[in-house]
Scaffold this motif. Structure first.
Motif, PDB file in Angstrom:
ATOM      1  N   VAL A 111      -5.105  12.043  19.374  1.00  0.00           N
ATOM      2  CA  VAL A 111      -4.325  13.231  19.375  1.00  0.00           C
ATOM      3  C   VAL A 111      -2.716  12.914  18.699  1.00  0.00           C
ATOM      4  O   VAL A 111      -2.120  12.359  18.971  1.00  0.00           O
ATOM      5  N   ASP A 112      -2.782  13.917  17.697  1.00  0.00           N
ATOM      6  CA  ASP A 112      -1.499  13.781  17.001  1.00  0.00           C
ATOM      7  C   ASP A 112      -0.477  14.779  17.597  1.00  0.00           C
ATOM      8  O   ASP A 112      -0.806  15.456  18.435  1.00  0.00           O
ATOM      9  N   VAL A 113       0.794  14.675  17.019  1.00  0.00           N
ATOM     10  CA  VAL A 113       1.679  15.599  17.624  1.00  0.00           C
ATOM     11  C   VAL A 113       1.345  17.128  17.631  1.00  0.00           C
ATOM     12  O   VAL A 113       1.543  17.814  18.421  1.00  0.00           O
ATOM     13  N   HIS A 114       0.706  17.380  16.198  1.00  0.00           N
ATOM     14  CA  HIS A 114       0.383  18.873  16.156  1.00  0.00           C
ATOM     15  C   HIS A 114      -0.666  19.215  17.202  1.00  0.00           C
ATOM     16  O   HIS A 114      -0.577  20.393  17.758  1.00  0.00           O
ATOM     17  N   ASP A 115      -1.487  18.371  17.422  1.00  0.00           N
ATOM     18  CA  ASP A 115      -2.684  18.694  18.494  1.00  0.00           C
ATOM     19  C   ASP A 115      -2.230  18.598  19.905  1.00  0.00           C
ATOM     20  O   ASP A 115      -2.630  19.437  20.739  1.00  0.00           O
ATOM     21  N   MET A 116      -1.469  17.723  19.930  1.00  0.00           N
ATOM     22  CA  MET A 116      -0.684  17.747  21.421  1.00  0.00           C
ATOM     23  C   MET A 116       0.031  19.018  21.710  1.00  0.00           C
ATOM     24  O   MET A 116      -0.101  19.660  22.961  1.00  0.00           O
ATOM     25  N   ALA A 117       0.918  19.610  20.827  1.00  0.00           N
ATOM     26  CA  ALA A 117       1.438  20.800  21.127  1.00  0.00           C
ATOM     27  C   ALA A 117       0.472  22.003  21.216  1.00  0.00           C
ATOM     28  O   ALA A 117       0.821  22.663  22.107  1.00  0.00           O
ATOM     29  N   ARG A 118      -0.374  21.957  20.431  1.00  0.00           N
ATOM     30  CA  ARG A 118      -1.376  22.904  20.570  1.00  0.00           C
ATOM     31  C   ARG A 118      -2.174  23.079  21.750  1.00  0.00           C
ATOM     32  O   ARG A 118      -2.579  23.882  22.657  1.00  0.00           O
ATOM     33  N   TRP A 119      -2.368  21.459  22.264  1.00  0.00           N
ATOM     34  CA  TRP A 119      -3.182  21.567  23.517  1.00  0.00           C
ATOM     35  C   TRP A 119      -2.203  22.060  24.673  1.00  0.00           C
ATOM     36  O   TRP A 119      -3.065  22.874  25.400  1.00  0.00           O
ATOM     37  N   VAL A 120      -1.181  21.603  24.836  1.00  0.00           N
ATOM     38  CA  VAL A 120      -0.043  22.255  25.735  1.00  0.00           C
ATOM     39  C   VAL A 120      -0.040  23.733  25.776  1.00  0.00           C
ATOM     40  O   VAL A 120      -0.282  24.244  26.870  1.00  0.00           O
ATOM     41  N   ARG A 121       0.103  24.327  24.552  1.00  0.00           N
ATOM     42  CA  ARG A 121       0.238  25.873  24.289  1.00  0.00           C
ATOM     43  C   ARG A 121      -1.054  26.573  25.047  1.00  0.00           C
ATOM     44  O   ARG A 121      -0.965  27.597  25.684  1.00  0.00           O
ATOM     45  N   SER A 122      -2.030  25.818  24.586  1.00  0.00           N
ATOM     46  CA  SER A 122      -3.504  26.388  24.717  1.00  0.00           C
ATOM     47  C   SER A 122      -3.943  26.378  26.293  1.00  0.00           C
ATOM     48  O   SER A 122      -4.001  27.303  26.715  1.00  0.00           O
ATOM     49  N   VAL A 131       0.726  -1.305   0.005  1.00  0.00           N
ATOM     50  CA  VAL A 131       0.222   0.079  -0.079  1.00  0.00           C
ATOM     51  C   VAL A 131       0.833   1.265   0.203  1.00  0.00           C
ATOM     52  O   VAL A 131       0.121   2.168  -0.411  1.00  0.00           O
ATOM     53  N   THR A 132       2.033   1.198   0.443  1.00  0.00           N
ATOM     54  CA  THR A 132       3.026   2.215   0.396  1.00  0.00           C
ATOM     55  C   THR A 132       3.057   3.042  -0.818  1.00  0.00           C
ATOM     56  O   THR A 132       3.311   2.703  -2.045  1.00  0.00           O
ATOM     57  N   GLY A 133       2.661   4.485  -0.942  1.00  0.00           N
ATOM     58  CA  GLY A 133       2.779   5.336  -2.236  1.00  0.00           C
ATOM     59  C   GLY A 133       1.397   5.137  -2.731  1.00  0.00           C
ATOM     60  O   GLY A 133       1.145   5.815  -3.963  1.00  0.00           O
ATOM     61  N   THR A 134       0.303   4.356  -2.420  1.00  0.00           N
ATOM     62  CA  THR A 134      -1.114   4.301  -3.054  1.00  0.00           C
ATOM     63  C   THR A 134      -1.876   5.112  -2.161  1.00  0.00           C
ATOM     64  O   THR A 134      -1.548   5.600  -1.009  1.00  0.00           O
ATOM     65  N   ASP A 135      -3.145   5.234  -2.567  1.00  0.00           N
ATOM     66  CA  ASP A 135      -4.139   5.890  -1.806  1.00  0.00           C
ATOM     67  C   ASP A 135      -4.850   5.052  -0.501  1.00  0.00           C
ATOM     68  O   ASP A 135      -5.815   5.322  -0.166  1.00  0.00           O
ATOM     69  N   PHE A 136      -4.373   3.866  -0.385  1.00  0.00           N
ATOM     70  CA  PHE A 136      -4.852   2.859   0.356  1.00  0.00           C
ATOM     71  C   PHE A 136      -4.006   3.322   1.789  1.00  0.00           C
ATOM     72  O   PHE A 136      -4.677   2.681   2.821  1.00  0.00           O
ATOM     73  N   ALA A 137      -3.135   4.006   1.851  1.00  0.00           N
ATOM     74  CA  ALA A 137      -2.523   4.375   2.950  1.00  0.00           C
ATOM     75  C   ALA A 137      -2.567   5.878   3.396  1.00  0.00           C
ATOM     76  O   ALA A 137      -2.127   6.736   2.197  1.00  0.00           O
ATOM     77  N   GLN A 138      -2.826   6.322   4.336  1.00  0.00           N
ATOM     78  CA  GLN A 138      -2.842   7.698   4.837  1.00  0.00           C
ATOM     79  C   GLN A 138      -1.335   8.146   5.613  1.00  0.00           C
ATOM     80  O   GLN A 138      -0.746   7.071   5.860  1.00  0.00           O
ATOM     81  N   ARG A 139      -1.288   9.245   5.838  1.00  0.00           N
ATOM     82  CA  ARG A 139      -0.077   9.578   6.448  1.00  0.00           C
ATOM     83  C   ARG A 139      -0.602  10.235   7.831  1.00  0.00           C
ATOM     84  O   ARG A 139      -1.160  11.270   7.755  1.00  0.00           O
ATOM     85  N   ILE A 140       0.044   9.946   9.087  1.00  0.00           N
ATOM     86  CA  ILE A 140      -0.595  10.589  10.277  1.00  0.00           C
ATOM     87  C   ILE A 140       0.710  11.201  10.921  1.00  0.00           C
ATOM     88  O   ILE A 140       1.799  10.530  10.894  1.00  0.00           O
ATOM     89  N   ASP A 141       0.693  12.129  11.863  1.00  0.00           N
ATOM     90  CA  ASP A 141       1.583  12.883  12.544  1.00  0.00           C
ATOM     91  C   ASP A 141       1.772  12.290  13.851  1.00  0.00           C
ATOM     92  O   ASP A 141       1.210  12.840  14.782  1.00  0.00           O
ATOM     93  N   LEU A 142       2.308  11.005  14.045  1.00  0.00           N
ATOM     94  CA  LEU A 142       2.423  10.447  15.149  1.00  0.00           C
ATOM     95  C   LEU A 142       3.669  10.509  15.933  1.00  0.00           C
ATOM     96  O   LEU A 142       3.947  10.406  17.045  1.00  0.00           O
TER      97      LEU A 142
END
Lengths: 342, 342
Positions: B5-16, A310-321
Motif C-alpha cells: 500500500v503506497d502513499v497514494h493508495d493509503m490516502a485513497r483508502w482513508v478517504r474511501s 542502478v540509479t537512473g537506469t531501468d533496473f530501478a523503479q520508483r515507488i511512492d513510499l
C-alpha cells in the motif's frame, strides 16, 4: 519517490553486468567499508527467534547514510518449498530520515556473503591456493565458488553435501562455467588436499561438519554456516589451533563458532588487518579461520553499490513510499487534498 | 508476491472508508491487541541517533505474525520542507519468515497514534469530558481531535501553538468538520477549563509546555510529544500528582516523560487496566496521565487492520520482493533462468 529494485530487476541487473564483475564490485565496496569500520554504528542484529527459525533486523549507519536489512533464517524451509533465507534492505538519508532506496536482498545477500568471504580470504588464505573444499552445496555454494575464483583464481572444487540433489544442482550450475569438480564421499574426503575449506550447511544445531584432524596446516577455513545461536559447524579444536578472525566480536560470540569458546578466547576483528593494526596470515603453515556470521555493514556496502549502479537506469523503479505534503505540518489536509490519479 | 500500500493508495483508502470509521476500526484493533499484550514480543525500539534526529526500527511478533516499523523523527525537518516523521511498515509470516505486506506508515502512524490516545482516554478520562486542550497543532493534532470525537464525543477544542501558521492550518482543517474552536493565547490559557489536555509538540528538548498549576483536578493528560531521549513536555509535578499510565515501561523510561522521574517511580502499564489487574481512573478528581511514546504493538495492530481491509481490493498492489525459485536451493540457477518479461 523511493528507488526500488525488485527480484526481477535484481536478476536482470546481475545477468546484464555479469556475476563476476558484480562480485568484484561488491568485494571492493565491502573492503572499502571494512577499512572505515570504526566510522560505522555497530550493533548486534535484533533477532526474533521461534521454533520455526529467526527473523532479524540488521541496522547500521555511517553518519550520512542509514541502512538496514530484514532477513529470515528458516532451516526447514527448503523441505517445504521455501527459501531458507529471504531478505530485503533499505537505505535512508540520515539528515532528514527519509527512506531513499528499497531492494530485494535474497539475491543480493547471497552475492555479498560470497564477496565478503572471498575478500577476507584474499587477505588470509595462502596466495598459492588452488583448491577449495565446500561442505554444504545449498543456495550459497555457487556464489562462494564464483567469488573465490574472482578473487583467488580457485577453479578446483571438492564438494560434499548430505543431499545428493544439492550436489547435482551445484554441478549443473558450475560445470558449464569451467570449474573442475570432485564430488567427495564425506566432509573429510572433501577437505583432503584443500587449501581453503568453506563450510556452509543449514542445519540449526551444534554440528561438527569439519573435524580438526581433517584440516591440514596452512588451510584457510571459511566458516559461514554457523550464524545463529545454537548453530555451529566446526570442531572447536580448529579454533584453538588456528587464528580466528571475525566481523563484529559481540555478534559473533552470540551467533558464530565463537559460541563454543570460553569468554577469554580472543578473536581478531578482521577490519584490524586492513587497518594494519595486526597481521593477517603470519606463516604458510598457519591455520586461519574466518568465523563469519554476516554483519550489517556488508549489507550497507552492497545496497550502496547497487543503488549507485542502478540509479537512473531501468533496473530501478520508483515507488511512492513517503508522504510529501506541500505543507509538511499538514498531513491531515494531505489526505483530503490528495487527488486520485486513477 | 508481497502486498503493498503506497502513499497514494493509503490516502485513497482513508478517504474511501472515511477517517472516522478508520479511526474506530484502529481503536478496536489496538484495544484487542492491548488485551493480549503479554502474548507479544516486547523489545524497546532500536534507535540510531544523530544531531539531525533519530531513525528507529520497532519490531514485534505475536508468534504467528511478525511486524516492524521504520520511522524517523527529525524536529527540524518542517523548517526545511520535510515531514518530522515518516514511516513504513512490514508484516511477515513467522512460520517461514517471508515478508507478506509492506505499507507506507506516515499516514498510518498518524492515525494509529491518535487511535491509541483516544482508546486509552476512553478508559481514563472522565466520561463526562466535553472539552480538550491541545498544546501543539502540528501534523498529529487533527488526527487526535478526530479520534477523541469518535471515542469520547469531544467537540470543543482549546488550542495553542507557538507557530500561528500551524494553528491556522488546524482551524482550516477542522472548522468545516463541526468542531468548536477556541484559539488560546498560551498553553496555560488552552488548559483552562479543559477536561482533557493533549500535549503534542515537536521540540527535541526538555521543555515544559504544561505546568502542574494549569492542570485542574480530574483532568486526563494525554502526553504524546515526549517520545525520545532528551525530549519531554510536562512539569514533573504533574506526574507526581497524577496516576501515570504507559505502554511498555522500559521504553517509556528511556523516551517518555518518565525520563524526568527517579528509578523508583512506578507507572502502570496500560494493558493491566484492560486485563482487570488494576483500576483505571479511581475518582472524578483524580489526575490521570497517559505518558505515550508509541509502541511496536500499535503499529502491528494498525498494519494488520489495514492488510485485512485492503487485501483483494485495488487499494493494495503486489510487488516482487521475495525471490521464489522452483528449487529453493537453486538461487544461483534462478538468476540465470529468470526470464525477463519486458
Amino acid at each position: 519517490m523511493t528507488g526500488f529494485v525488485d527480484v526481477h530487476d535484481m536478476a536482470r541487473w546481475v545477468r546484464s553486468r555479469g556475476i563476476g564483475p558484480v562480485l568484484r564490485g561488491l568485494m571492493d565496496a565491502i573492503e572499502a567499508d571494512f577499512q572505515r569500520w570504526q566510522g560505522f554504528e555497530r550493533t548486534p542484529r535484533i533477532a526474533s527467534h521461534t521454533p520455526f527459525g529467526v527473523i532479524e533486523l540488521m541496522p547500521t549507519s555511517d553518519g550520512e547514510t542509514y541502512g538496514f536489512k530484514y532477513v529470515n533464517g528458516h532451516p526447514s524451509n527448503p523441505a517445504r518449498g521455501f527459501q531458507t533465507v529471504t531478505a530485503f534492505g533499505v537505505l535512508a538519508d540520515v539528515h532528514n530520515g527519509y527512506p531513499t532506496f528499497l531492494a530485494e536482498m535474497t539475491l543480493l545477500t547471497a552475492l555479498r556473503t560470497a564477496a565478503t568471504s572471498a575478500m577476507v580470504a584474499g587477505h588470509l588464505a595462502r596466495p598459492d591456493s588452488t583448491t577449495m573444499a565446500m561442505i554444504g552445496t545449498g543456495s550459497q555454494a555457487e556464489f562462494q565458488a564464483m567469488a573465490f575464483r574472482e578473487r583467488l583464481g580457485i577453479r578446483s572444487l571438492r564438494v560434499w553435501d548430505t543431499d545428493p540433489d544439492a550436489i547435482a544442482k551445484f554441478a549443473r550450475n558450475l560445470l558449464p562455467r569451467g570449474f573442475e569438480l570432485h564430488v567427495a564421499a564425506s566432509g573429510a574426503d572433501a577437505a583432503e588436499g584443500a587449501d581453503i575449506i568453506t563450510t556452509c550447511t543449514a542445519d540449526k544445531a551444534q554440528a561438527r561438519v569439519l573435524e580438526s584432524v581433517d584440516v591440514a596446516p596452512g588451510t584457510h577455513v571459511n566458516a559461514i554456516g554457523g550464524d545463529c545461536p545454537g548453530k555451529t559447524e566446526l570442531d572447536p579444536e580448529i579454533l584453538i589451533r588456528g587464528r580466528v578472525f571475525v566481523e563484529h566480536e559481540p555478534q559473533t560470540r552470540i551467533e558464530g563458532e565463537l559460541q563454543q569458546m570460553p569468554e577469554d578466547f580472543v578473536p581478531v576483528e578482521f577490519w584490524r588487518v586492513l587497518a594494519g593494526d595486526t597481521s593477517g596470515r603470519s606463516a604458510a603453515d598457519e591455520v586461519t579461520v574466518f568465523d563469519s556470521v554476516g554483519f550489517a555493514i556488508e549489507d550497507f556496502s552492497a545496497l550502496r553499490y547497487l543503488r549507485d549502479d542502478v540509479t537512473g537506469t531501468d533496473f530501478a523503479q520508483r515507488i511512492d513510499l513517503v508522504a510529501e505534503p506541500d505543507d509538511p505540518k499538514d498531513l491531515f489536509g494531505f489526505i483530503g487534498a490528495y487527488s486520485p490519479v486513477v
